[in-house]
Structure formats: C-alpha cells, structure tokens
Design an enzyme around this catalytic site. Structure first.
Site, PDB file in Angstrom:
ATOM      1  N   LYS A 143      -2.699 -10.166 -14.045  1.00  0.00           N
ATOM      2  CA  LYS A 143      -1.977 -11.389 -13.321  1.00  0.00           C
ATOM      3  C   LYS A 143      -2.849 -11.795 -12.684  1.00  0.00           C
ATOM      4  O   LYS A 143      -2.905 -13.669 -12.830  1.00  0.00           O
ATOM      5  CB  LYS A 143      -1.040 -10.723 -12.106  1.00  0.00           C
ATOM      6  CG  LYS A 143       0.115 -10.009 -12.710  1.00  0.00           C
ATOM      7  CD  LYS A 143       1.872  -9.964 -11.601  1.00  0.00           C
ATOM      8  CE  LYS A 143       1.141  -8.764 -10.537  1.00  0.00           C
ATOM      9  NZ  LYS A 143       0.837  -7.297 -10.567  1.00  0.00           N
ATOM     10  N   ARG A 196       9.284 -10.289  -6.631  1.00  0.00           N
ATOM     11  CA  ARG A 196       9.140  -8.946  -7.025  1.00  0.00           C
ATOM     12  C   ARG A 196      10.223  -7.324  -6.745  1.00  0.00           C
ATOM     13  O   ARG A 196      10.743  -6.278  -6.961  1.00  0.00           O
ATOM     14  CB  ARG A 196       7.772  -8.345  -5.901  1.00  0.00           C
ATOM     15  CG  ARG A 196       6.837  -7.620  -6.925  1.00  0.00           C
ATOM     16  CD  ARG A 196       5.672  -7.496  -5.489  1.00  0.00           C
ATOM     17  NE  ARG A 196       4.847  -6.836  -5.635  1.00  0.00           N
ATOM     18  CZ  ARG A 196       3.713  -6.780  -6.357  1.00  0.00           C
ATOM     19  NH1 ARG A 196       3.479  -8.330  -5.489  1.00  0.00           N
ATOM     20  NH2 ARG A 196       2.369  -6.974  -5.894  1.00  0.00           N
ATOM     21  N   ARG A 238     -11.063  -0.854 -11.198  1.00  0.00           N
ATOM     22  CA  ARG A 238     -11.046  -2.180 -10.241  1.00  0.00           C
ATOM     23  C   ARG A 238     -11.583  -1.803  -8.510  1.00  0.00           C
ATOM     24  O   ARG A 238     -12.181  -2.355  -7.857  1.00  0.00           O
ATOM     25  CB  ARG A 238      -9.631  -3.144  -9.916  1.00  0.00           C
ATOM     26  CG  ARG A 238      -9.733  -4.286  -9.001  1.00  0.00           C
ATOM     27  CD  ARG A 238      -8.473  -4.888  -9.293  1.00  0.00           C
ATOM     28  NE  ARG A 238      -7.008  -3.761  -8.222  1.00  0.00           N
ATOM     29  CZ  ARG A 238      -5.881  -4.648  -8.612  1.00  0.00           C
ATOM     30  NH1 ARG A 238      -5.937  -5.428  -9.601  1.00  0.00           N
ATOM     31  NH2 ARG A 238      -5.047  -4.301  -8.054  1.00  0.00           N
ATOM     32  N   ARG A 283     -10.547  -2.391  -2.554  1.00  0.00           N
ATOM     33  CA  ARG A 283      -9.199  -2.571  -2.036  1.00  0.00           C
ATOM     34  C   ARG A 283      -8.373  -1.448  -1.651  1.00  0.00           C
ATOM     35  O   ARG A 283      -8.755  -0.100  -2.458  1.00  0.00           O
ATOM     36  CB  ARG A 283      -8.294  -2.734  -3.266  1.00  0.00           C
ATOM     37  CG  ARG A 283      -8.339  -4.579  -3.173  1.00  0.00           C
ATOM     38  CD  ARG A 283      -7.072  -5.455  -4.239  1.00  0.00           C
ATOM     39  NE  ARG A 283      -5.658  -4.675  -4.106  1.00  0.00           N
ATOM     40  CZ  ARG A 283      -4.699  -5.339  -5.105  1.00  0.00           C
ATOM     41  NH1 ARG A 283      -5.114  -5.863  -5.206  1.00  0.00           N
ATOM     42  NH2 ARG A 283      -3.511  -4.783  -4.759  1.00  0.00           N
ATOM     43  N   ARG A 310       3.217   2.785  -6.361  1.00  0.00           N
ATOM     44  CA  ARG A 310       2.485   0.647  -6.567  1.00  0.00           C
ATOM     45  C   ARG A 310       3.795   0.749  -7.989  1.00  0.00           C
ATOM     46  O   ARG A 310       4.255  -0.067  -8.465  1.00  0.00           O
ATOM     47  CB  ARG A 310       1.819   0.013  -6.571  1.00  0.00           C
ATOM     48  CG  ARG A 310       0.934  -0.074  -5.277  1.00  0.00           C
ATOM     49  CD  ARG A 310      -0.032  -0.393  -4.693  1.00  0.00           C
ATOM     50  NE  ARG A 310      -0.869  -1.325  -5.899  1.00  0.00           N
ATOM     51  CZ  ARG A 310      -2.150  -1.490  -6.024  1.00  0.00           C
ATOM     52  NH1 ARG A 310      -2.492  -0.662  -6.129  1.00  0.00           N
ATOM     53  NH2 ARG A 310      -2.614  -2.828  -6.746  1.00  0.00           N
TER      54      ARG A 310
HETATM   55  P1  AMP Z   1      -0.419  -7.945  -5.469  1.00  0.00           P
HETATM   56  O1  AMP Z   1      -2.237  -8.159  -4.888  1.00  0.00           O
HETATM   57  O2  AMP Z   1       0.055  -8.159  -5.866  1.00  0.00           O
HETATM   58  O3  AMP Z   1      -0.437  -6.176  -6.257  1.00  0.00           O
HETATM   59  O4  AMP Z   1       0.162  -7.240  -4.178  1.00  0.00           O
HETATM   60  C1  AMP Z   1      -1.043  -5.773  -3.294  1.00  0.00           C
HETATM   61  C2  AMP Z   1       0.801  -5.874  -1.888  1.00  0.00           C
HETATM   62  O5  AMP Z   1       0.883  -6.440  -1.598  1.00  0.00           O
HETATM   63  C3  AMP Z   1       1.918  -5.124  -2.966  1.00  0.00           C
HETATM   64  O6  AMP Z   1       1.396  -3.041  -3.239  1.00  0.00           O
HETATM   65  C4  AMP Z   1       2.724  -5.539  -1.676  1.00  0.00           C
HETATM   66  O7  AMP Z   1       2.436  -3.792  -0.793  1.00  0.00           O
HETATM   67  C5  AMP Z   1       2.053  -6.396  -0.991  1.00  0.00           C
HETATM   68  N1  AMP Z   1       3.195  -7.340  -1.777  1.00  0.00           N
HETATM   69  C6  AMP Z   1       2.523  -8.435  -3.109  1.00  0.00           C
HETATM   70  N2  AMP Z   1       3.049  -9.343  -2.683  1.00  0.00           N
HETATM   71  C7  AMP Z   1       4.706  -9.262  -2.245  1.00  0.00           C
HETATM   72  C8  AMP Z   1       6.487  -9.844  -2.807  1.00  0.00           C
HETATM   73  N3  AMP Z   1       6.331 -10.149  -3.635  1.00  0.00           N
HETATM   74  N4  AMP Z   1       7.539  -8.762  -2.015  1.00  0.00           N
HETATM   75  C9  AMP Z   1       6.572  -7.768  -0.787  1.00  0.00           C
HETATM   76  N5  AMP Z   1       5.345  -6.934  -0.919  1.00  0.00           N
HETATM   77  C10 AMP Z   1       4.273  -7.320  -2.056  1.00  0.00           C
END
Ligand code: AMP
Length: 172
Positions: free
Chosen positions: A13, A88, A127, A133, A144
């Site tokens: 993404k 989400r 990654r 990360r 996740r």
């Molecule tokens: P991402 O970078 O999009 O993979 O997000 C990493 C982490 O951030 C996720 O596993 C959640 O813990 C948190 N996170 C990101 N976006 C959201 C969202 N829209 N709602 C809740 N938690 C989020």
C-alpha cells in the site's frame, strides 16, 4: 481526487500510495506512518499506541478517527487526498463518511491491492530485515493478517462497485 487504498499488511500500500498521490498531486496520508512518527517523537499519542502496534492490534477508533480528521483539515488536503491504511473497520468507515458529509465531500475511488496471502508473510519478514519495523515479526504478522481478514476485508464488499481491484502480477 479523494481516494482510499486498501490491502492486507505487506500488499504494498505504502509504495503504491506514494506513486498514485504523486500522480494526482495530492498528499498520501498513512495512519501507520502518523502513529510511527508519534512514537519516534515520544508524544503522548505515541506512548499510548506503541504497545498496541507492537502487538499487531488496531489502535482505538477514537484516537485514529481524531488524527485523520486533524490531518484532513490541513490546507494541503482541501482539494484531495489518498488515505493509506484508513478506514480499517466499519466504525472508521462511518466516521470518515460523517467527516466527508459534513465537509460536502465524497470519495472518488477506492483502490484494493490483492496479493496472494502466502506472499504477504514472506514480504513482511523481508521488510523486517530491511526497515527493522518492530511490528514485523512472525507472531505480530499473524495477528495483523487476522485483524485484516476479520475487520478490514469486509470493507471491500461495503465499497462495492467503487472498488478498483489491482491483482499482484505474481499471482500468475
Ligand atoms: P500500517 O503501517 O498501515 O501497516 O499500520 C501499522 C499499525 O498501525 C497497525 O498494525 C495498527 O496497529 C496501526 N494502525 C494503522 N492504521 C490504523 C487504523 N486505521 N486503525 C487502527 N490502527 C491502525
């Protein structure tokens, strides 16, 4: 242009969002990046969300909805934006809908990146080695992907005909 980009963790993404946002001259707004920046800067929000993110769970909706609304209120998002990783779950969909309605706005497109689930774990582990990360380890990845399947995947049906589906070429 007001868009969402959806896809499982590891679907790419962030990479696609950057390219699409540049093409349309709109900001790419990633909730994950915003949370990571808060953690890095040691803000109050960062302290609240660190353990939740490290466990692979979703940050509570009220915190997430609030940072998105703040970000969308900034001048550079007035004429368009690409949301990466938000909404989400259904609650966040409703919150975004309310925000858009209040501001007389609507979404123009929802892009969904579809990747073979077996490839996702592989990519995320790779990654982890490159970016380091803290939520890219095997146990968190499993959580996740489960959260994505249960809470986020159903949104694709919700957005229905608005969805532009892009399949990973490595499917074939
Ligand atoms: P991402 O970078 O999009 O993979 O997000 C990493 C982490 O951030 C996720 O596993 C959640 O813990 C948190 N996170 C990101 N976006 C959201 C969202 N829209 N709602 C809740 N938690 C989020």
């Amino acid at each position: 242009m007001r868009m969402l980009i959806m896809g499982a963790p590891g679907a790419g993404k962030g990479t696609q969002a950057g390219a699409i946002a540049e093409h349309y001259g709109i900001p790419a707004i990633s909730t994950g990046d915003m949370f990571r920046t808060n953690i890095k800067n040691g803000t109050e929000l960062g302290q609240k969300v660190k353990s939740i993110m490290d466990a692979g769970d979703l940050v509570p909706d009220e915190l997430t909805d609030a940072i998105v609304a703040d970000r969308l209120n900034q001048d550079d998002a007035a004429d368009g934006f690409l949301l990466d990783g938000y909404p989400r779950n259904m609650h966040q969909v409703q919150s975004l809908d309310e925000y858009l309605t209040e501001h007389g706005q609507a979404l123009d497109a929802v892009v969904s990146l579809d990747v073979d689930p077996q490839l996702l774990t592989e990519r995320l582990l790779k990654r982890a080695q490159i970016e380091g990360r803290s939520d890219d380890n095997e146990e968190t990845i499993r959580t996740r992907l489960g959260v994505y399947r249960e809470e986020t995947f159903p949104l694709i049906e919700h957005y229905g005909d608005a969805i532009i589906s892009i399949e990973d070429e490595r499917f074939y």
